[in-house]
Scaffold this active site. Structure first.
Site, mmCIF file in Angstrom:
data_model
loop_
_atom_site.group_PDB
_atom_site.id
_atom_site.type_symbol
_atom_site.label_atom_id
_atom_site.label_comp_id
_atom_site.label_asym_id
_atom_site.label_seq_id
_atom_site.Cartn_x
_atom_site.Cartn_y
_atom_site.Cartn_z
ATOM 1 N N ARG A 90 74.169 61.151 59.180
ATOM 2 C CA ARG A 90 75.408 60.871 58.430
ATOM 3 C C ARG A 90 76.495 61.882 58.804
ATOM 4 N NH1 ARG A 90 74.816 56.432 58.441
ATOM 5 N NH2 ARG A 90 72.960 56.944 59.639
ATOM 6 N N ASP A 116 72.512 41.160 60.070
ATOM 7 C CA ASP A 116 72.725 42.611 60.135
ATOM 8 C C ASP A 116 71.581 43.326 59.422
ATOM 9 O OD1 ASP A 116 73.962 44.997 60.673
ATOM 10 O OD2 ASP A 116 75.427 44.848 59.048
ATOM 11 N N GLU A 117 71.311 44.559 59.796
ATOM 12 C CA GLU A 117 70.262 45.387 59.158
ATOM 13 C C GLU A 117 68.927 44.624 59.077
ATOM 14 O OE1 GLU A 117 70.920 48.380 58.775
ATOM 15 O OE2 GLU A 117 72.980 48.690 58.111
ATOM 16 N N GLN A 124 65.992 53.430 61.032
ATOM 17 C CA GLN A 124 66.671 53.477 59.744
ATOM 18 C C GLN A 124 66.073 52.488 58.744
ATOM 19 O OE1 GLN A 124 71.060 54.141 59.848
ATOM 20 N NE2 GLN A 124 70.864 53.781 62.043
ATOM 21 N N LYS A 141 77.717 49.271 65.775
ATOM 22 C CA LYS A 141 77.106 47.937 65.662
ATOM 23 C C LYS A 141 77.989 46.957 64.892
ATOM 24 C CE LYS A 141 74.277 48.713 61.495
ATOM 25 N NZ LYS A 141 75.004 47.753 60.661
ATOM 26 N N THR A 142 78.690 47.431 63.857
ATOM 27 C CA THR A 142 79.557 46.542 63.078
ATOM 28 C C THR A 142 80.673 46.002 63.960
ATOM 29 O OG1 THR A 142 79.093 47.824 61.082
ATOM 30 C CG2 THR A 142 80.995 46.366 61.013
#
Length: 774
Positions: free
Chosen positions: A614, A225-226, A256, A33-34
């Site tokens: 992770r 973002d987020e 998340q 996504k980044t």
């Protein structure tokens, strides 16, 4: 620009090329996504969109810096500097400084951090002559913070009788007055706290339409973002700024969303399509980070949540190894398993320490992990917090213990002489220090002779000093005949440290209590282990020596290659080849404090999803069958989250059938003690002799640790005569060592061993857990 777009897959390319209109990118874990966000911003700039008219909001400065660097690599640093990119707080502080005069603030207003706010609230409470035990400053600040993030101003508070009644019922009827005074004092000082940066921005955009219009026209393209982590206040600002042109792109993953305790509202992302017309939805579902087993196991977990957006995360990566599940008898053994596994992986595959991460639900769990890693001489770093033995509440206890051993330890004495508060102020301590220097005695000796020295202290203060001396001396008497656990437990209670921490009911306060509990657990485990060492009795001095070694190792920061230890919340956004998720037990993870409602349990499940995703190549889930709580061994049961994973993705390293353990519904203490003196052997029927203890299926099996948990042929016990001087051995607690000498025989046989960490120790072989490795 085209080469960067061509590097994207089809799902990533679509949202990058979508220029106008509201859009949501639902980005699964590890889906890039980044990369999509940064290339999208660079693409907009390549189309002629002015960098000044792009606003990108992130949740961390690190994320903002990383994105800016990537964009500058594509379009050049000069234009990138003109982007409005940063955290919510940093961007809105910039806006407020430009418009501060409209709200009556100077443009150079001060931003108070948490400590500043706590001190100011403490002063307000004192001036109002309120009881600090009722109006605890940190609790009051937490309450005010939640009001501000929910847009409950002072005026709104006093117009809301329900809120006032809630505070009155919690015996804080004057909380509104404190709120009012706090806000007034901040305004008078030309200061805003962190929550004001959001609240005042909302006020600015609501009360001054011309200001809102100005920033709507400036920020024609907004990216967030987020988005799943936004609270109500942040949501309203974004909604207001984007309303005119509606060129808003939000990126997030409902799976998340793990910050509800900070006010994050998952409904912001779930309802995004209802807030704007003609929303285009894009899904990034290909995971580039993890193996198939990890991705599909994580999917099987998160599908148990009812509140979620539709998406199917997949990966083209290899199947990889199954997720390994390990059961330990105790939390100490859990730590040793983790440390041993890391050690073995490093040796077999030449891996670096930095490729391993240990994730836990609460900070207190780091203690057992730290101890085990130290014994294996594996360097580590605690992220987002201090090493266990460096935390304030732990250092407070350790300073009392240092005084018990050596009352001349002035650094320890000055730290705790008035903590918890006992009316011995700084002025008194200064007088004691001057007198100690004058008479060339320790401060403690001056206090012992306080009646013989004229320090111009009143009788009340003298009595308090004498009481402190008497308390420390009483601890010294107890310490002569008791082990480290007993004296530490006694000190923690009698000094009032535990009672003081219990006054703070905030999450931070509860964490400190857990840390004290974990310290006691560690000392209990230490004293149990000391019985293997000849001449050791688990005394306080032995433990303090062990801790001194621990803190010395912690200070070594020369080697940057270290195992990462952190809470799962801090791990969000990170990735590691090998991940250990420890403490997978009911009431620990999921937390006992987060299971009262479905929404709380679903957040815990999302937290587990974050932990699992992770891992790139291998994930371990570990749990203990028993765990020390306040020095008492209590039974634990495996987390429900392990059972929720589809079994085809799991590999149990310990037999599954042994996972079952019946938990009695009644307390065995009600039956009292068994008077064994009255026991008689029953007369055997048919002349058959009675079975010896330990024989037959009905024999009673004590819950004792085995002499050795390894099946290795090199395992040594009392009856093994093969151990000779010169052997290289491995010990669970002390690590690698060389046998220097053997003495005694039978039950008293001892081995003198020189360990790489811990020096020379004499071990009784009937208790020692040794493996011969050379």
């Amino acid at each position: 620009m085209r080469k960067y777009i061509d590097q994207l897959n089809e799902a990533q390319r679509e949202p990058v090329l979508q220029k106008d209109g509201p859009m949501i990118i639902i980005a699964g874990a590890g889906s890039g996504k980044t990369r999509v966000l940064t290339i999208r911003i660079a693409y907009l700039m390549s189309l002629g969109v002015d960098a000044f008219s792009i606003l990108a909001l992130t949740f961390t400065n690190k994320a903002a810096r990383e994105m800016k660097k990537r964009i500058s690599d594509i379009v050049g640093s000069n234009e990138t500097k003109n982007l409005w990119m940063g955290t919510f707080h940093s961007v809105f502080a910039r806006i407020l400084r430009s418009e501060a005069d409209k709200l009556g603030y100077p443009s150079n207003f001060t931003i108070y951090d948490t400590q500043d706010s706590v001190r100011l609230i403490s002063a307000v409470i004192k001036e109002m002559q309120l009881d600090r035990d009722v109006y605890k400053p940190k609790q009051v600040l937490s309450r005010i913070s939640s009001y501000k993030n929910s847009l409950i101003t002072v005026k709104a508070y006093f117009n809301n009788t329900e809120l006032q009644e809630q505070d009155a019922m919690s015996k804080k009827p004057r909380l509104g007055e404190i709120y009012q005074n706090y806000v007034d004092r901040c305004f008078k000082a030309g200061a805003m706290d962190f929550d004001d940066l959001l609240l005042k921005t909302n006020e600015l955009l609501t009360r001054f339409p011309e200001v809102l219009s100005k920033y709507q026209n400036r920020f024609r393209y907004i990216l967030v973002d987020e988005y799943q982590d936004t609270n109500h206040s942040q949501y309203l600002i974004v909604r207001a700024l984007s309303d005119k042109f509606q060129n808003i792109c939000v990126v997030g993953d409902d799976a998340q969303s793990i910050y509800a305790f900070r006010g994050a509202n998952i409904n912001n992302i779930l309802n995004f399509q209802k807030d704007y017309e003609g929303v285009k939805t894009f899904r990034l579902e290909q995971n580039y980070r993890s193996t198939k087993n990890i991705v599909e196991a994580a999917n099987s977990i998160i599908e148990k949540n009812k509140t979620k957006l539709d998406k199917i995360v997949w990966t083209a990566n290899t199947d990889g190894a199954k997720i390994k599940v390990h059961r330990s008898m105790t939390d100490a053994e859990e730590g040793r398993f983790v440390a041993s596994t890391i050690f073995e992986q490093k040796m077999q595959h030449q891996m670096k320490n930095g490729q391993f991460a240990i994730l836990y639900r609460t900070n207190a769990q780091s203690r057992a992990m730290e101890d085990a890693l130290r014994k294996r001489d594996i360097p580590y770093r605690i992220y987002g917090g201090l090493s266990f033995y460096q935390r304030k509440e732990i250092k407070d206890v350790l300073c009392y213990l240092r005084l018990v051993i050596n009352p001349k330890d002035e650094e320890a004495l000055i730290r705790v002489i008035n903590y918890p508060a006992r009316g011995i102020g700084d002025t008194t301590v200064e007088k004691l220090t001057v007198a100690a220097n004058h008479y060339k005695r320790s401060i403690f000796e001056v206090m012992q002779n306080i009646d013989k020295i004229d320090l111009k202290l009143n009788s009340g203060t003298k009595q308090k000093l004498q009481d402190f001396v008497t308390m420390i001396q009483s601890f010294q008497v107890i310490n002569e005949n008791q082990d480290a656990f007993f004296i530490t437990d006694h000190v923690a209670k009698k000094t009032g440290l535990v009672q003081e921490l219990k006054k703070d009911a905030t999450p931070e306060g509860m964490a400190k209590i857990q840390n004290i509990e974990e310290l006691l657990n560690g000392i209990k485990d230490f004293t149990e282990g000391q019985r293997e060492i000849d001449g050791a009795r688990g005394a306080l001095s032995e433990f303090m020596e062990d801790v001194a070694l621990a803190t010395d190792l912690d200070k070594d920061t020369s080697d940057e290659d270290r195992v990462a230890l952190m809470t799962i919340h801090l791990a969000k956004g990170l990735e590691f080849p090998y991940v250990f998720v420890v403490g997978m037990e009911e009431d620990l993870f999921p937390s006992a404090m987060s299971m009262s409602t479905r929404s709380e349990l679903e957040e815990e499940r999302r937290l587990f999803y974050v932990a699992l995703t992770r891992a790139e190549h291998q994930a371990y889930l570990t749990y203990a069958q028993s765990r020390y709580r306040w020095g008492k061994l209590t039974d634990s049961e495996p987390s429900r989250f392990i059972e929720e994973i589809d079994g085809q993705y799991l590999e149990y390293l310990t037999a599954e059938e042994n996972n079952y353990r019946y938990k009695p519904l009644i307390d065995s203490d009600i039956f009292g003690d068994i008077d064994k003196s009255k026991l008689r052997l029953a007369k055997p029927e048919n002349g058959t002799p009675p079975k010896k203890q330990g024989e037959g299926p009905t024999s009673f099996v004590r819950k004792l640790k085995p002499v050795s948990n390894t099946n290795s042929s090199g395992s040594v016990n009392l009856f093994d005569n093969k151990l000779v001087a010169g052997n290289i051995v491995m010990h669970e607690r002390f690590g690698k060592g060389e046998v220097l000498n053997l003495e005694g025989s039978g039950a008293d046989k001892k081995a003198e061993i020189k360990f790489e960490v811990g020096g020379i120790k004499k071990l009784l072989l009937r208790f020692a857990k040794l493996d011969v490795i050379g």
